[in-house]
Enzyme design. Structure first.
Site, PDB file in Angstrom:
ATOM      1  N   THR A  65       5.928  10.413  -8.013  1.00 36.50           N
ATOM      2  CA  THR A  65       5.898  10.234  -9.402  1.00 36.50           C
ATOM      3  C   THR A  65       7.057  11.403  -9.938  1.00 36.50           C
ATOM      4  OG1 THR A  65       3.744   9.454  -9.683  1.00 36.50           O
ATOM      5  CG2 THR A  65       4.773  10.177 -11.790  1.00 36.50           C
TER       6      THR A  65
ATOM      7  N   ARG B 268       7.004  22.263 -24.087  1.00 36.83           N
ATOM      8  CA  ARG B 268       6.448  21.460 -25.078  1.00 36.83           C
ATOM      9  C   ARG B 268       5.211  22.126 -25.466  1.00 36.83           C
ATOM     10  NH1 ARG B 268       5.184  15.468 -23.098  1.00 36.83           N
ATOM     11  NH2 ARG B 268       7.293  15.089 -22.635  1.00 36.83           N
TER      12      ARG B 268
ATOM     13  N   ASP C 278       8.844   3.539 -26.456  1.00 37.35           N
ATOM     14  CA  ASP C 278       8.099   4.760 -26.753  1.00 37.35           C
ATOM     15  C   ASP C 278       8.754   5.655 -27.680  1.00 37.35           C
ATOM     16  OD1 ASP C 278       9.976   5.572 -24.756  1.00 37.35           O
ATOM     17  OD2 ASP C 278       8.565   7.185 -24.088  1.00 37.35           O
TER      18      ASP C 278
ATOM     19  N   ASP D 160      10.743   8.519 -27.206  1.00 33.33           N
ATOM     20  CA  ASP D 160      12.119   8.794 -26.939  1.00 33.33           C
ATOM     21  C   ASP D 160      12.872   7.777 -26.369  1.00 33.33           C
ATOM     22  OD1 ASP D 160      10.751   9.114 -24.552  1.00 33.33           O
ATOM     23  OD2 ASP D 160      11.970  10.791 -23.882  1.00 33.33           O
TER      24      ASP D 160
ATOM     25  N   GLU E  51       8.100   2.494 -12.334  1.00 35.37           N
ATOM     26  CA  GLU E  51       6.855   3.330 -12.305  1.00 35.37           C
ATOM     27  C   GLU E  51       5.643   2.562 -13.062  1.00 35.37           C
ATOM     28  OE1 GLU E  51       8.154   7.865 -12.604  1.00 35.37           O
ATOM     29  OE2 GLU E  51       7.459   6.975 -14.450  1.00 35.37           O
TER      30      GLU E  51
ATOM     31  N   LYS F  47      14.771   6.573 -16.806  1.00 35.46           N
ATOM     32  CA  LYS F  47      14.200   5.235 -17.324  1.00 35.46           C
ATOM     33  C   LYS F  47      14.617   4.809 -18.769  1.00 35.46           C
ATOM     34  CE  LYS F  47       9.923   7.639 -17.974  1.00 35.46           C
ATOM     35  NZ  LYS F  47       9.681   8.689 -16.939  1.00 35.46           N
TER      36      LYS F  47
ATOM     37  N   SER G   8       3.792   3.514 -15.051  1.00 38.44           N
ATOM     38  CA  SER G   8       3.405   4.226 -16.281  1.00 38.44           C
ATOM     39  C   SER G   8       4.444   3.838 -17.261  1.00 38.44           C
ATOM     40  CB  SER G   8       3.407   5.637 -16.069  1.00 38.44           C
ATOM     41  OG  SER G   8       4.570   6.007 -15.448  1.00 38.44           O
TER      42      SER G   8
ATOM     43  N   ASP H  83      12.338   5.728 -23.568  1.00 42.17           N
ATOM     44  CA  ASP H  83      12.485   5.688 -22.074  1.00 42.17           C
ATOM     45  C   ASP H  83      11.671   4.793 -21.358  1.00 42.17           C
ATOM     46  OD1 ASP H  83      10.574   7.485 -22.171  1.00 42.17           O
ATOM     47  OD2 ASP H  83      11.585   8.943 -20.793  1.00 42.17           O
ATOM     48  N   ARG H  84      10.621   4.321 -22.076  1.00 45.06           N
ATOM     49  CA  ARG H  84       9.692   3.547 -21.529  1.00 45.06           C
ATOM     50  C   ARG H  84       9.569   2.302 -22.297  1.00 45.06           C
ATOM     51  NH1 ARG H  84       4.535   5.894 -20.953  1.00 45.06           N
ATOM     52  NH2 ARG H  84       5.178   7.238 -22.762  1.00 45.06           N
TER      53      ARG H  84
ATOM     54  N   SER I  73       8.351  13.185 -26.037  1.00 41.41           N
ATOM     55  CA  SER I  73       7.777  11.853 -25.508  1.00 41.41           C
ATOM     56  C   SER I  73       7.019  11.303 -26.490  1.00 41.41           C
ATOM     57  CB  SER I  73       7.143  11.976 -24.170  1.00 41.41           C
ATOM     58  OG  SER I  73       7.148  10.638 -23.515  1.00 41.41           O
ATOM     59  N   HIS I  74       5.716  10.544 -25.902  1.00 39.44           N
ATOM     60  CA  HIS I  74       5.051   9.756 -26.837  1.00 39.44           C
ATOM     61  C   HIS I  74       4.126  10.538 -27.484  1.00 39.44           C
ATOM     62  CE1 HIS I  74       3.007  10.174 -22.773  1.00 39.44           C
ATOM     63  NE2 HIS I  74       1.831  10.399 -23.632  1.00 39.44           N
TER      64      HIS I  74
HETATM   65  C1  LIG Z   1      -2.136   4.390 -24.493  1.00 42.20           C
HETATM   66  O1  LIG Z   1      -1.325   5.629 -24.692  1.00 42.20           O
HETATM   67  C2  LIG Z   1      -2.337   6.769 -25.244  1.00 42.20           C
HETATM   68  C3  LIG Z   1      -1.379   7.953 -25.688  1.00 42.20           C
HETATM   69  O2  LIG Z   1      -0.499   8.177 -24.658  1.00 42.20           O
HETATM   70  C4  LIG Z   1      -3.159   7.088 -24.308  1.00 42.20           C
HETATM   71  O3  LIG Z   1      -3.999   8.064 -24.882  1.00 42.20           O
HETATM   72  C5  LIG Z   1      -4.133   5.814 -23.807  1.00 42.20           C
HETATM   73  O4  LIG Z   1      -5.099   6.184 -22.936  1.00 42.20           O
HETATM   74  C6  LIG Z   1      -3.443   4.892 -23.226  1.00 42.20           C
HETATM   75  N1  LIG Z   1      -4.016   3.617 -23.336  1.00 42.20           N
HETATM   76  C7  LIG Z   1      -3.876   2.821 -22.373  1.00 42.20           C
HETATM   77  C8  LIG Z   1      -4.649   1.414 -22.357  1.00 42.20           C
HETATM   78  O5  LIG Z   1      -3.063   2.973 -21.156  1.00 42.20           O
END
Ligand SMILES: *[C@@H]1O[C@H](CO)[C@@H](O)[C@H](O)[C@H]1NC(C)=O
Ligand SMILES: *[C@@H]1O[C@H](CO)[C@@H](O)[C@H](O)[C@H]1NC(C)=O
Ligand SMILES: *[C@@H]1O[C@H](CO)[C@@H](O)[C@H](O)[C@H]1NC(C)=O
Ligand SMILES: *[C@H]1O[C@H](CO)[C@@H](O)[C@H](O)[C@H]1NC(C)=O
Length: 601
Positions: free
Chosen positions: A392, A67, A324, A326, A411, A424, A413, A328-329, A159-160
């Protein structure tokens, strides 16, 4: 419509320039001639150009691939070097094999496909299934690998992370045959990136990715396929689509799915609208865009704010969900109600046998990652199932599933999944929740009092107790300070034998999590520091990315309560005492200088 094994692809060449189609046909005619004269199948090759190259620094490959910034990948030979290194490391084994190729729709994917196809053909790959428009969600690719017994697949995704020329790009190889171990493969790829001297490209034309169909270039075939078809067929085997359709068409039920302009946009229409009959308006941000509309396709309370705002408004849908980049979440919301990922896996597991046909003969077992709350363990206990606590990383779940030990896992996450695939699966989780709602409401007449997402959660907690859970992230902490805090915690742990009191809590175990895989015997150590208390509450610390840009300290806090009168409490409020204890025990503020976390989930 699909065209298998066409000898000459001229008839599908409508979208190409006449010149290109001509070139393709002549290659194919030659292929036929060689077939006739030599009586060997597939001996005729297209021309292969050898292009000198040099190693490029920094192509260290992890289990999730490579990446980097998109610009870096677009640099001369950068992508080609890595792809060539991958095929070099697969060597003879990949010859004559079929692989999958696709991605999350981000910028540069379509261009990358053309480069990958040329190198794959030159490396002796027999066939590549490419998703139309280079699209393939990660779980859909896993489904494709399994249903079509592919040798492996390349997935283009970061991913995200945001997409676009100034943002991120990534690629990973999913190797299905399992041997040699993924680490050995990734080490070999990295090794080849360090001594690479030439690239081999098949002289084949660019493939039109916008049309379904098969293209044959000599003995190499590219088939552009619908990225939804196999995945949808699999989901139909898992869920009761008739039940879901009946439920979704109820005038008193609404679902809202936010694809965040990422890959699930390509899936939500065919699945939720076409196959299940949801109105088109129930999908927002449903067109995959190369830059995800400038957004961060991360389905959490911060980034899926459109959906969150809707769900906390008068117009809230009965079920709100997001996925998200791709695919998977996932995130699951009710009307003004958030289902934590830890609760989601537990609630799906508790209802699966009754509501989802795939699980009708019961679950083989359940699993969660170590930091994920113990809600799933409570379900397992009552259902008499084995519950695995793993480090994880999805591969640990995959091993259990391959061994027939686990049906459902998740998970904290925002990853939830099951053994229908080995990734996932965001849309699977959405359909699982739809199934629970549909089943629970099957006898409720239209206009009657529906069972809501919140009702399902409240009933679940009444039965199993509630594991209040939150994660505090402290980003960009100075690495040395973070390490010192961990040293300090190890000292505290050493003194915290079972029965020791820490504040009002009595220690059950205080240890550094280590996991011996029951299937392959491999050991993963130093997976996080945990304090587990006799009342089922926990404090966990994990450190990640100790590098020049600092470390992230993650603090996971969990408070168990079996008392229904507490179950409506706000999580932060319920957790306040144990958070205070965690900060005292770790001296986090002292060590890191941080008064507040960067993010609270
Ligand atoms: C939501 O996702 C963003 C990007 O990955 C991350 O920076 C942020 O901390 C996340 N916020 C929460 C509340 O999990
Ligand atoms: C290049 O590196 C790979 C992987 O480390 C190794 O197997 C191969 O022998 C090397 N090739 C040359 C020419 O050094
Ligand atoms: C934390 O700060 C307090 C007050 O400054 C100090 O007395 C204490 O020794 C510090 N603890 C650690 C572990 O550094
Ligand atoms: C690749 O996907 C297959 C099929 O879903 C799965 O069995 C395998 O575990 C995956 N491998 C990796 C390294 O992710």
């Amino acid at each position: 419509m699909r065209y298998y094994h066409s000898v000459c692809s001229c008839k599908h060449a409508g979208a190409w320039s006449p010149l290109l189609s001509l070139a393709v046909c002549s290659v194919n005619l030659e292929a036929n001639r060689s077939f006739l004269t030599s009586l060997h199948i597939s001996t005729q090759k297209f021309a292969v150009s050898t292009v000198p190259t040099q190693p490029i620094e920094g192509q260290k490959t992890g289990t999730s691939g490579l990446r980097k910034k998109t610009k870096v990948f677009m640099g001369e030979n950068y992508l080609a070097n890595w792809i060539q290194a991958l095929f070099n490391s697969l060597g003879e084994e990949v010859k004559g094999k079929t692989i999958g190729l696709g991605g999350d729709g981000r910028y540069f994917n379509k261009e990358a496909v053309q480069t990958i196809l040329k190198i794959a053909a030159a490396a002796g790959v027999k066939k590549v299934f490419v998703g139309r428009d280079a699209i393939f969600a990660t779980p859909a690719m896993s489904a494709l690998i399994r249903r079509r017994s592919l040798y492996g697949a390349l997935i283009m995704s970061a991913s995200h992370n945001p997409g676009g020329p100034e943002e991120d790009w990534g690629i990973k190889f999913n190797y299905s045959s399992g041997e040699p171990a993924p680490e050995r493969i990734t080490d070999a790829i990295y090794g080849f990136t360090k001594n690479i001297s030439e690239l081999k490209f098949a002289d084949i034309p660019e493939t039109d990715l916008s049309q379904l169909g098969s293209h044959t270039y000599g003995d190499f075939e590219v088939e552009v396929i619908d990225p939804v078809e196999d995945y949808l067929a699999l989901l139909k085997e898992v869920f009761d689509f008739d039940l879901l359709r009946e439920f979704i068409k109820r005038p008193d039920f609404s679902v809202e799915f936010d694809a965040m302009h990422a890959v699930t946009g390509a899936y939500a229409g065919p699945i939720l609208v076409d196959a299940l009959g949801a109105p088109g308006s129930s999908i927002r941000n449903g067109t995959p865009l190369e830059d995800f509309g400038g957004g961060h396709p991360d389905p959490n309370l911060t980034y899926a704010h459109d959906l969150v705002d809707l769900q906390w408004s008068e117009n809230a849908a009965d079920l709100g969900a997001a996925s998200d980049g791709d695919g998977d979440r996932n995130m699951i919301l009710g009307n003004k109600f958030f289902i934590t990922p830890s609760d989601s896996v537990a609630m799906i597991a508790a209802n699966a046998q009754e509501c989802i046909p795939y699980f009708k003969s019961g679950l083989k077992g359940v699993a969660r990652s170590m930091p994920t709350s113990g809600a799933t363990d409570r379900v397992a206990e009552q259902l008499g199932l084995k519950c695995f606590e793993v480090p994880t990383g999805w591969k640990f779940f995959g091993n259990l599933m391959d061994a027939g030990l686990c049906s459902i896992c998740g998970e904290e996450s925002f990853g939830t999944g099951a053994d229908h695939i080995r990734e996932k699966d965001g849309l699977w989780a959405v359909l699982a929740w739809l199934s629970i709602l549909a089943y629970r409401n099957r006898d409720v007449p239209v206009g009657g009092k529906k069972v809501t997402v919140e009702d399902i959660a409240m009933e679940h907690w009444a039965k199993f107790g509630r594991n209040f859970f939150s994660r505090y992230d402290y980003e960009g902490v100075e690495s040395e300070a973070a390490n010192k805090m961990v040293e300090h915690l190890r000292e505290v742990m050493a003194k915290s034998s079972p029965g020791t009191k820490l504040g009002d809590y009595e220690v059950q175990t205080a240890d550094e999590f280590s996991y011996t895989d029951p299937v392959d015997g491999s050991v993963a150590s130093k997976q996080g520091l945990r304090f587990v208390f006799n009342d089922g509450s926990r404090i966990i610390f994990r450190l990640s990315g100790t590098g020049s840009s600092g470390a992230t300290v993650r603090l996971y806090i969990e408070q168990y309560s079996s008392d229904p009168s507490t179950h409506k409490m706000d999580a932060q409020e319920a957790l306040a005492p144990i958070i205070k204890l965690a900060l005292e025990v770790s001296q986090l503020t002292n060590f890191t200088g941080r008064e507040k976390p960067t993010v609270i989930t």
